[in-house]
Design a protein around this motif. Sequence first.
Motif, PDB file in Angstrom:
ATOM      1  N   GLY A 117      68.242  36.349 -21.959  1.00 55.59           N
ATOM      2  CA  GLY A 117      66.967  36.242 -22.677  1.00 55.59           C
ATOM      3  C   GLY A 117      67.196  35.586 -24.017  1.00 55.59           C
ATOM      4  N   SER A 119      66.940  33.788 -27.151  1.00 55.80           N
ATOM      5  CA  SER A 119      65.843  33.033 -27.730  1.00 55.80           C
ATOM      6  C   SER A 119      64.940  32.429 -26.660  1.00 55.80           C
ATOM      7  CB  SER A 119      66.396  31.915 -28.604  1.00 55.80           C
ATOM      8  OG  SER A 119      67.065  30.987 -27.772  1.00 55.80           O
ATOM      9  N   PRO A 121      62.800  33.541 -24.359  1.00 56.46           N
ATOM     10  CA  PRO A 121      61.393  33.905 -24.309  1.00 56.46           C
ATOM     11  C   PRO A 121      60.626  33.414 -25.527  1.00 56.46           C
ATOM     12  CG  PRO A 121      62.778  35.765 -23.750  1.00 56.46           C
ATOM     13  CD  PRO A 121      63.664  34.704 -24.300  1.00 56.46           C
ATOM     14  N   GLU A 122      61.324  33.264 -26.687  1.00 55.42           N
ATOM     15  CA  GLU A 122      60.621  32.818 -27.883  1.00 55.42           C
ATOM     16  C   GLU A 122      60.088  31.395 -27.690  1.00 55.42           C
ATOM     17  OE1 GLU A 122      60.277  35.049 -30.040  1.00 55.42           O
ATOM     18  OE2 GLU A 122      61.935  36.432 -29.715  1.00 55.42           O
ATOM     19  N   LEU A 124      58.774  30.249 -24.984  1.00 55.59           N
ATOM     20  CA  LEU A 124      57.644  30.207 -24.058  1.00 55.59           C
ATOM     21  C   LEU A 124      56.372  29.937 -24.852  1.00 55.59           C
ATOM     22  CD1 LEU A 124      58.465  33.333 -21.882  1.00 55.59           C
ATOM     23  CD2 LEU A 124      58.624  30.948 -21.185  1.00 55.59           C
ATOM     24  N   PRO A 125      55.373  29.332 -24.231  1.00 53.60           N
ATOM     25  CA  PRO A 125      54.150  29.074 -24.984  1.00 53.60           C
ATOM     26  C   PRO A 125      53.502  30.377 -25.435  1.00 53.60           C
ATOM     27  CG  PRO A 125      53.881  28.602 -22.638  1.00 53.60           C
ATOM     28  CD  PRO A 125      55.324  28.843 -22.861  1.00 53.60           C
ATOM     29  N   LEU A 126      52.977  30.362 -26.643  1.00 58.20           N
ATOM     30  CA  LEU A 126      52.309  31.546 -27.168  1.00 58.20           C
ATOM     31  C   LEU A 126      50.929  31.632 -26.520  1.00 58.20           C
ATOM     32  CD1 LEU A 126      53.496  31.059 -30.803  1.00 58.20           C
ATOM     33  CD2 LEU A 126      54.184  32.894 -29.278  1.00 58.20           C
ATOM     34  N   THR A 127      50.590  32.808 -26.047  1.00 57.00           N
ATOM     35  CA  THR A 127      49.427  32.904 -25.171  1.00 57.00           C
ATOM     36  C   THR A 127      48.258  33.668 -25.782  1.00 57.00           C
ATOM     37  OG1 THR A 127      50.585  34.774 -24.192  1.00 57.00           O
ATOM     38  CG2 THR A 127      50.657  32.686 -22.990  1.00 57.00           C
ATOM     39  N   LEU A 128      48.456  34.231 -26.991  1.00 53.74           N
ATOM     40  CA  LEU A 128      47.352  34.971 -27.604  1.00 53.74           C
ATOM     41  C   LEU A 128      46.536  33.988 -28.432  1.00 53.74           C
ATOM     42  CD1 LEU A 128      46.027  37.718 -28.144  1.00 53.74           C
ATOM     43  CD2 LEU A 128      47.512  37.944 -30.119  1.00 53.74           C
ATOM     44  N   LEU A 130      44.102  32.717 -31.056  1.00 53.60           N
ATOM     45  CA  LEU A 130      43.685  33.352 -32.303  1.00 53.60           C
ATOM     46  C   LEU A 130      42.222  33.032 -32.591  1.00 53.60           C
ATOM     47  CD1 LEU A 130      46.913  32.896 -34.434  1.00 53.60           C
ATOM     48  CD2 LEU A 130      46.067  34.962 -33.346  1.00 53.60           C
TER      49      LEU A 130
ATOM     50  N   HIS B 194      69.030  34.482 -34.889  1.00 56.93           N
ATOM     51  CA  HIS B 194      69.724  33.192 -34.919  1.00 56.93           C
ATOM     52  C   HIS B 194      70.103  32.808 -36.340  1.00 56.93           C
ATOM     53  CE1 HIS B 194      68.315  33.147 -30.852  1.00 56.93           C
ATOM     54  NE2 HIS B 194      67.080  33.292 -31.273  1.00 56.93           N
ATOM     55  N   LEU B 301      40.615  40.608 -23.695  1.00 59.24           N
ATOM     56  CA  LEU B 301      42.061  40.389 -23.672  1.00 59.24           C
ATOM     57  C   LEU B 301      42.599  40.449 -22.247  1.00 59.24           C
ATOM     58  CD1 LEU B 301      43.529  42.494 -26.610  1.00 59.24           C
ATOM     59  CD2 LEU B 301      43.797  40.049 -26.258  1.00 59.24           C
ATOM     60  N   ALA B 306      49.918  39.138 -24.294  1.00 57.08           N
ATOM     61  CA  ALA B 306      49.727  37.790 -24.829  1.00 57.08           C
ATOM     62  C   ALA B 306      50.238  37.795 -26.265  1.00 57.08           C
ATOM     63  CB  ALA B 306      48.251  37.415 -24.792  1.00 57.08           C
ATOM     64  N   SER B 307      50.972  36.751 -26.634  1.00 61.61           N
ATOM     65  CA  SER B 307      51.660  36.772 -27.926  1.00 61.61           C
ATOM     66  C   SER B 307      51.222  35.634 -28.830  1.00 61.61           C
ATOM     67  CB  SER B 307      53.173  36.673 -27.715  1.00 61.61           C
ATOM     68  OG  SER B 307      53.637  37.813 -27.045  1.00 61.61           O
ATOM     69  N   ALA B 308      51.283  35.900 -30.123  1.00 61.19           N
ATOM     70  CA  ALA B 308      51.116  34.863 -31.140  1.00 61.19           C
ATOM     71  C   ALA B 308      52.212  35.091 -32.171  1.00 61.19           C
ATOM     72  CB  ALA B 308      49.742  34.975 -31.795  1.00 61.19           C
ATOM     73  N   PHE B 309      52.612  34.031 -32.868  1.00 58.51           N
ATOM     74  CA  PHE B 309      53.643  34.154 -33.897  1.00 58.51           C
ATOM     75  C   PHE B 309      52.963  34.027 -35.248  1.00 58.51           C
ATOM     76  CE2 PHE B 309      57.386  32.614 -36.311  1.00 58.51           C
ATOM     77  CZ  PHE B 309      58.209  33.695 -36.060  1.00 58.51           C
ATOM     78  N   VAL B 315      53.161  38.905 -32.787  1.00 62.23           N
ATOM     79  CA  VAL B 315      52.117  39.901 -32.582  1.00 62.23           C
ATOM     80  C   VAL B 315      51.709  39.788 -31.120  1.00 62.23           C
ATOM     81  CG1 VAL B 315      49.838  40.723 -33.246  1.00 62.23           C
ATOM     82  CG2 VAL B 315      51.318  39.667 -34.945  1.00 62.23           C
ATOM     83  N   ARG B 333      60.307  38.678 -29.449  1.00 61.81           N
ATOM     84  CA  ARG B 333      59.092  38.625 -28.626  1.00 61.81           C
ATOM     85  C   ARG B 333      59.349  39.271 -27.259  1.00 61.81           C
ATOM     86  NH1 ARG B 333      56.325  33.031 -26.518  1.00 61.81           N
ATOM     87  NH2 ARG B 333      54.871  33.985 -25.057  1.00 61.81           N
ATOM     88  N   GLN B 334      60.532  39.032 -26.733  1.00 58.53           N
ATOM     89  CA  GLN B 334      60.873  39.591 -25.419  1.00 58.53           C
ATOM     90  C   GLN B 334      60.777  41.113 -25.446  1.00 58.53           C
ATOM     91  OE1 GLN B 334      64.991  39.519 -24.409  1.00 58.53           O
ATOM     92  NE2 GLN B 334      64.601  39.184 -22.234  1.00 58.53           N
TER      93      GLN B 334
END
Lengths: 181, 347
Positions: A117, A119, A121-122, A124-128, A130, B194, B301, B306-309, B315, B333-334
Amino acid sequence: MNCRQAQELLPDYSVELLTGPSREALQTHLAGCEDCRQALRELDESLTLVERFGGVNPPPGLFNAVRNEITRPDFRQTQRPWWWSWLHAPSLRAVAMTAAAAALAFSLISLRGGVNGGSQPESLPLTLSLTSQNRSAVASAIQQHALSATEGPLGDNVAWEAMAQLAEMELEGNSARRALP
Amino acid sequence: MSTLTPGGRIVLGAVGVVLLAIGFLGGWFVRGRRPTPAAALTGAEIIRRAIAAERETAYEGRQRLELPRLHGDGLRVLEAAVVAAPGGRQRIQYLTAPLKGVTIWYDRGAAYRYNPARDRLTVATRRAQPSDFTAEEQQLLSNYSATLVGADTRAGRPVWIVDLRPLREPGPWRRLWIDQQRWLVLASTQFDAHDKKRQAKEFLAIRFRSAADTEPVLFRPPADLLRHAVAIRPSDEFTVPKLREIVEFRLRTPTYLPPGFSLDGAYLHPCGEAQLLGARLEYGDGVKRVTLIECPDGGSLPTTPASAFVGGDTVCSRAVDGLKITATGEVSRQELERLLASIPSGH
């Protein structure tokens, strides 16, 4: 040309460095020798792996150190250990190169965090998405998280309090935007 | 030297003896005042002393902060003036935009936050009890290796440099610069897994004070501000079962937590502008925290995380049986998505 002579030429042949009569002789030999064709395939796979995961620059001074060692007056007189000739058998060289390339590839994957895993998964496209409603929920979560973190034991509360205030400003900005006609 | 008379040799010898004596006495004097030698210290011992010093040291100083932006890359730089007194009392005044004038007071039991732009003072109870610090210290040192990596100078004072790295697997870590005599953390930088800097603080200047030199009035807002406190944010801590009784929905808890994390507290949480009654669960590993908020307004939702940075952290949100569950914290995030996905749905 026998198999030993052919396999000594394979590394140069695989990277298109072999020319002239040697190249023709090797091609003739390969046409009739399955073992040597197999050795060439393994060599090509090794090089493909190295190309896929990028090159690694040698440490500064390595080249000079190796050259100095080779040109050392007593280098050629050094006694070889008993396994030296075994290691240099042509049939084993391709296997050893494959293993080394696989180890290198695995190290590169591990360093990039791709196996467990890390980095990956980081990226991956962000899916939330805004939306304004989500932005408020997100800012609220960040504010609350920052306020909780102010209670931490190592004195970062000034930074976390600032983060909470900035998130609150974001929250109020969202409210104001939603209130606009 | 061969031209020296016997008398001259005696004088020269005497001068040498005097110089040796001065050197010896000077060394003895300095040795008595200098900080604890590094050989006698471990990283863990320095961290223990730093945790204690954080709550009990009186000082005033100026801090420079680097914080992640809520949206976009890069770090935002801010400065703040800080006064602290034993008992964890503190006054923080931000000196630079956009927080210029924002002032925070920590009294023994409450935190007051005033923003002059909105002329609003909020008051919240503080969680910290002395027993919490011991538990946090134990948790921190069981989840992180504290390694003394060197010495340096910060704010004109000698410091030890200690790295706090997670014991179980590579992850976010911190470097701390800790005063060699007073044990206060004079600078700290948080890195992600990192080694990218994600947050930092540093004292640009600091002056230590005696406990008697701090005035209690510094750590509460002025009376006229207190009279106009417009928002009270109590943060009473509950057990999860007690919180389940209070909120009007079925409170969910994750079945997966990142390694080393445990529940720190359960609280009520006002959700959205309608201030619906929600719940907040806090998890920690002694250094990092994860905040989980459950609100009874799942909306549109998705049911998968579902994630945002945002603000340097991920989040992550998902809907579970009409609840909106949002999590954020200083974990990957994982890990965050795995935690959120582990929350069971169904009745």
